[in-house]
Structure formats: structure tokens, C-alpha cells
Write a protein that holds these residues in place. Structure first.
Motif, PDB file in Angstrom:
ATOM      1  N   ALA A  31     -59.654 -15.610 -18.258  1.00 18.48           N
ATOM      2  CA  ALA A  31     -59.539 -16.901 -18.928  1.00 18.48           C
ATOM      3  C   ALA A  31     -58.072 -17.308 -18.919  1.00 18.48           C
ATOM      4  N   ASP A  32     -57.818 -18.551 -19.220  1.00 17.77           N
ATOM      5  CA  ASP A  32     -56.472 -19.095 -19.239  1.00 17.77           C
ATOM      6  C   ASP A  32     -55.889 -18.935 -20.642  1.00 17.77           C
ATOM      7  N   ALA A  33     -54.755 -18.273 -20.761  1.00 17.07           N
ATOM      8  CA  ALA A  33     -54.134 -18.037 -22.063  1.00 17.07           C
ATOM      9  C   ALA A  33     -53.726 -19.338 -22.755  1.00 17.07           C
ATOM     10  N   ARG A  34     -53.538 -20.390 -21.983  1.00 17.92           N
ATOM     11  CA  ARG A  34     -53.128 -21.670 -22.574  1.00 17.92           C
ATOM     12  C   ARG A  34     -54.283 -22.362 -23.282  1.00 17.92           C
ATOM     13  N   LEU A  35     -55.509 -22.079 -22.887  1.00 15.46           N
ATOM     14  CA  LEU A  35     -56.686 -22.652 -23.518  1.00 15.46           C
ATOM     15  C   LEU A  35     -57.825 -21.625 -23.489  1.00 15.46           C
ATOM     16  N   PRO A  36     -57.668 -20.550 -24.263  1.00 15.99           N
ATOM     17  CA  PRO A  36     -58.569 -19.409 -24.159  1.00 15.99           C
ATOM     18  C   PRO A  36     -59.997 -19.655 -24.624  1.00 15.99           C
ATOM     19  N   LEU A  37     -60.237 -20.674 -25.371  1.00 17.00           N
ATOM     20  CA  LEU A  37     -61.614 -20.960 -25.792  1.00 17.00           C
ATOM     21  C   LEU A  37     -62.322 -21.839 -24.776  1.00 17.00           C
ATOM     22  N   SER A  38     -61.671 -22.912 -24.369  1.00 20.20           N
ATOM     23  CA  SER A  38     -62.343 -23.859 -23.469  1.00 20.20           C
ATOM     24  C   SER A  38     -62.333 -23.422 -22.013  1.00 20.20           C
ATOM     25  N   SER A  39     -61.573 -22.366 -21.668  1.00 13.07           N
ATOM     26  CA  SER A  39     -61.594 -21.888 -20.281  1.00 13.07           C
ATOM     27  C   SER A  39     -62.598 -20.753 -20.096  1.00 13.07           C
ATOM     28  N   ARG A  40     -63.430 -20.534 -21.106  1.00 18.57           N
ATOM     29  CA  ARG A  40     -64.463 -19.494 -21.040  1.00 18.57           C
ATOM     30  C   ARG A  40     -65.838 -20.140 -20.977  1.00 18.57           C
ATOM     31  N   ASN A  41     -66.757 -19.461 -20.333  1.00 16.28           N
ATOM     32  CA  ASN A  41     -68.138 -19.917 -20.265  1.00 16.28           C
ATOM     33  C   ASN A  41     -68.882 -19.361 -21.478  1.00 16.28           C
ATOM     34  N   PRO A  42     -69.425 -20.217 -22.352  1.00 13.01           N
ATOM     35  CA  PRO A  42     -70.106 -19.722 -23.549  1.00 13.01           C
ATOM     36  C   PRO A  42     -71.341 -18.870 -23.230  1.00 13.01           C
ATOM     37  N   ASN A  58     -54.910 -14.777 -18.724  1.00 12.58           N
ATOM     38  CA  ASN A  58     -53.899 -14.911 -17.680  1.00 12.58           C
ATOM     39  C   ASN A  58     -53.010 -16.124 -17.958  1.00 12.58           C
ATOM     40  N   LYS A  59     -51.906 -16.191 -17.279  1.00 17.46           N
ATOM     41  CA  LYS A  59     -50.901 -17.252 -17.443  1.00 17.46           C
ATOM     42  C   LYS A  59     -50.272 -17.218 -18.831  1.00 17.46           C
ATOM     43  N   ALA A  60     -50.187 -16.022 -19.389  1.00 21.34           N
ATOM     44  CA  ALA A  60     -49.603 -15.877 -20.724  1.00 21.34           C
ATOM     45  C   ALA A  60     -48.138 -16.302 -20.757  1.00 21.34           C
ATOM     46  N   ASP A  61     -47.490 -16.238 -19.608  1.00 20.56           N
ATOM     47  CA  ASP A  61     -46.087 -16.664 -19.542  1.00 20.56           C
ATOM     48  C   ASP A  61     -45.929 -18.160 -19.782  1.00 20.56           C
ATOM     49  N   MET A  62     -47.007 -18.922 -19.622  1.00 18.26           N
ATOM     50  CA  MET A  62     -46.966 -20.365 -19.826  1.00 18.26           C
ATOM     51  C   MET A  62     -47.508 -20.773 -21.200  1.00 18.26           C
ATOM     52  N   ALA A  63     -47.994 -19.798 -21.955  1.00 20.37           N
ATOM     53  CA  ALA A  63     -48.571 -20.079 -23.274  1.00 20.37           C
ATOM     54  C   ALA A  63     -47.604 -19.650 -24.368  1.00 20.37           C
ATOM     55  N   ASP A  64     -47.832 -20.147 -25.555  1.00 21.35           N
ATOM     56  CA  ASP A  64     -47.029 -19.772 -26.715  1.00 21.35           C
ATOM     57  C   ASP A  64     -47.380 -18.329 -27.091  1.00 21.35           C
ATOM     58  N   PRO A  65     -46.417 -17.407 -27.064  1.00 21.04           N
ATOM     59  CA  PRO A  65     -46.711 -15.992 -27.340  1.00 21.04           C
ATOM     60  C   PRO A  65     -47.335 -15.745 -28.716  1.00 21.04           C
ATOM     61  N   VAL A  67     -49.238 -17.839 -30.446  1.00 19.12           N
ATOM     62  CA  VAL A  67     -50.620 -18.333 -30.411  1.00 19.12           C
ATOM     63  C   VAL A  67     -51.493 -17.375 -29.602  1.00 19.12           C
ATOM     64  N   THR A  68     -50.956 -16.879 -28.498  1.00 15.67           N
ATOM     65  CA  THR A  68     -51.703 -15.916 -27.680  1.00 15.67           C
ATOM     66  C   THR A  68     -52.025 -14.665 -28.493  1.00 15.67           C
ATOM     67  N   ALA A  69     -51.077 -14.195 -29.267  1.00 14.77           N
ATOM     68  CA  ALA A  69     -51.308 -13.020 -30.118  1.00 14.77           C
ATOM     69  C   ALA A  69     -52.424 -13.283 -31.124  1.00 14.77           C
ATOM     70  N   LEU A  70     -52.468 -14.484 -31.660  1.00 16.14           N
ATOM     71  CA  LEU A  70     -53.546 -14.848 -32.594  1.00 16.14           C
ATOM     72  C   LEU A  70     -54.899 -14.871 -31.896  1.00 16.14           C
ATOM     73  N   TRP A  71     -54.931 -15.379 -30.662  1.00 19.38           N
ATOM     74  CA  TRP A  71     -56.187 -15.396 -29.904  1.00 19.38           C
ATOM     75  C   TRP A  71     -56.652 -13.981 -29.583  1.00 19.38           C
ATOM     76  N   ILE A  72     -55.730 -13.110 -29.219  1.00 19.74           N
ATOM     77  CA  ILE A  72     -56.090 -11.721 -28.930  1.00 19.74           C
ATOM     78  C   ILE A  72     -56.689 -11.077 -30.179  1.00 19.74           C
ATOM     79  N   LYS A  73     -56.062 -11.304 -31.315  1.00 18.40           N
ATOM     80  CA  LYS A  73     -56.584 -10.771 -32.578  1.00 18.40           C
ATOM     81  C   LYS A  73     -57.973 -11.345 -32.865  1.00 18.40           C
ATOM     82  N   TYR A  74     -58.148 -12.633 -32.658  1.00 21.02           N
ATOM     83  CA  TYR A  74     -59.447 -13.282 -32.880  1.00 21.02           C
ATOM     84  C   TYR A  74     -60.537 -12.626 -32.027  1.00 21.02           C
ATOM     85  N   TYR A  75     -60.280 -12.465 -30.737  1.00 23.02           N
ATOM     86  CA  TYR A  75     -61.294 -11.886 -29.846  1.00 23.02           C
ATOM     87  C   TYR A  75     -61.565 -10.428 -30.190  1.00 23.02           C
TER      88      TYR A  75
END
Length: 128
Positions: A31-42, A58-65, A67-75
Motif C-alpha cells: 500500500a502507499d504510505a501517503r494514503l494507507p487506507l484508500s490505497s488498499r482493497n477492502p 511503501n513510499k514512506a520517504d514521501m509521507a509524514d513519519p 502519521v505513518t507511525a500512527l497508521w502502523i500502530k492502527y493496523y
């Protein structure tokens, strides 16, 4: 009159995923780290609910670190192991390999206790 918008190749892919799922030890979802919810197939969540999973943001270098950490925790709270990567990094395969082995450590240990060493791990890679 109904319009059929679901392309045949998508239906075929779903069928193949479902048919082959029992053959794999782990599902890696990209999935795309910049939009980790909408870049996934439900559809994946229900389909892979009983399978070991690894979500690669992926593309974590282009995402806010932060926010990415929060998404990782969420998943991870959802029972999905998640990691961040940057595919331009030459060490990406080492990172993913470690995450796969960590995700399947119980299976690897079971096999070793039964005297099965070096058996290949079977992984299915999916993503939008």
C-alpha cells in the motif's frame, strides 16, 4: 439495464487469489504510505482474515513519519503487522525478509521442532 463495471481481469484475479490462498504461509499487501487506507482493497480484509499478513507501506520517504507511525500502530491494533519502506532503498528486501521471518517465526519454529529445516516460505504479494 445494468452496467457491468467490474472488469473480467479483476474477477479472474480474485478467483485466483482465493484458489491459491491455502498454498501460502503469508500474504504481503503493498500500500502507499501517503494514503494507507484508500490505497488498499477492502476485499482483502475479509479474504485474508485467517491468514498471516504483512502490510508494507511503501513510499514512506514521501509521507509524514509521525502519521505513518500512527497508521502502523492502527493496523497492528487490527492484528495486521505493518512496516514502512522506501522502494528506492537498496536494503528493502532485507527489511521485508526480516519482517516475513518475524511474522512467521512460530511456523518456522514448529517446522524446526519437527526436524524440517530450510523449507521455503510461501508468500503471496497483493496490492492495488
Amino acid at each position: 439495464m445494468q452496467i457491468q463495471w467490474f472488469p473480467g481481469h479483476m474477477a479472474k484475479t480474485r478467483r485466483l487469489i482465493t484458489e491459491n490462498l491455502s498454498l501460502v504461509d503469508l500474504v504481503i499487501e503493498l500500500a502507499d504510505a501517503r494514503l494507507p487506507l484508500s490505497s488498499r482493497n477492502p476485499w482483502f480484509d475479509n479474504t485474508f482474515k485467517n491468514k498471516s499478513r504483512l502490510l508494507v507501506l511503501n513510499k514512506a520517504d514521501m509521507a509524514d513519519p509521525k502519521v505513518t507511525a500512527l497508521w502502523i500502530k492502527y493496523y497492528q491494533q487490527q492484528g495486521i503487522k505493518a512496516i514502512e519502506t522506501d522502494s528506492r532503498n537498496t536494503k528493502i528486501f532485507d527489511v521485508i525478509n526480516r519482517a516475513v521471518r518475524s511474522s512467521l517465526s512460530g511456523l518456522i519454529e514448529q517446522r524446526e521442532q519437527k526436524g524440517i529445516k530450510g523449507k521455503s516460505l510461501r508468500v503471496m504479494v497483493v496490492g492495488v
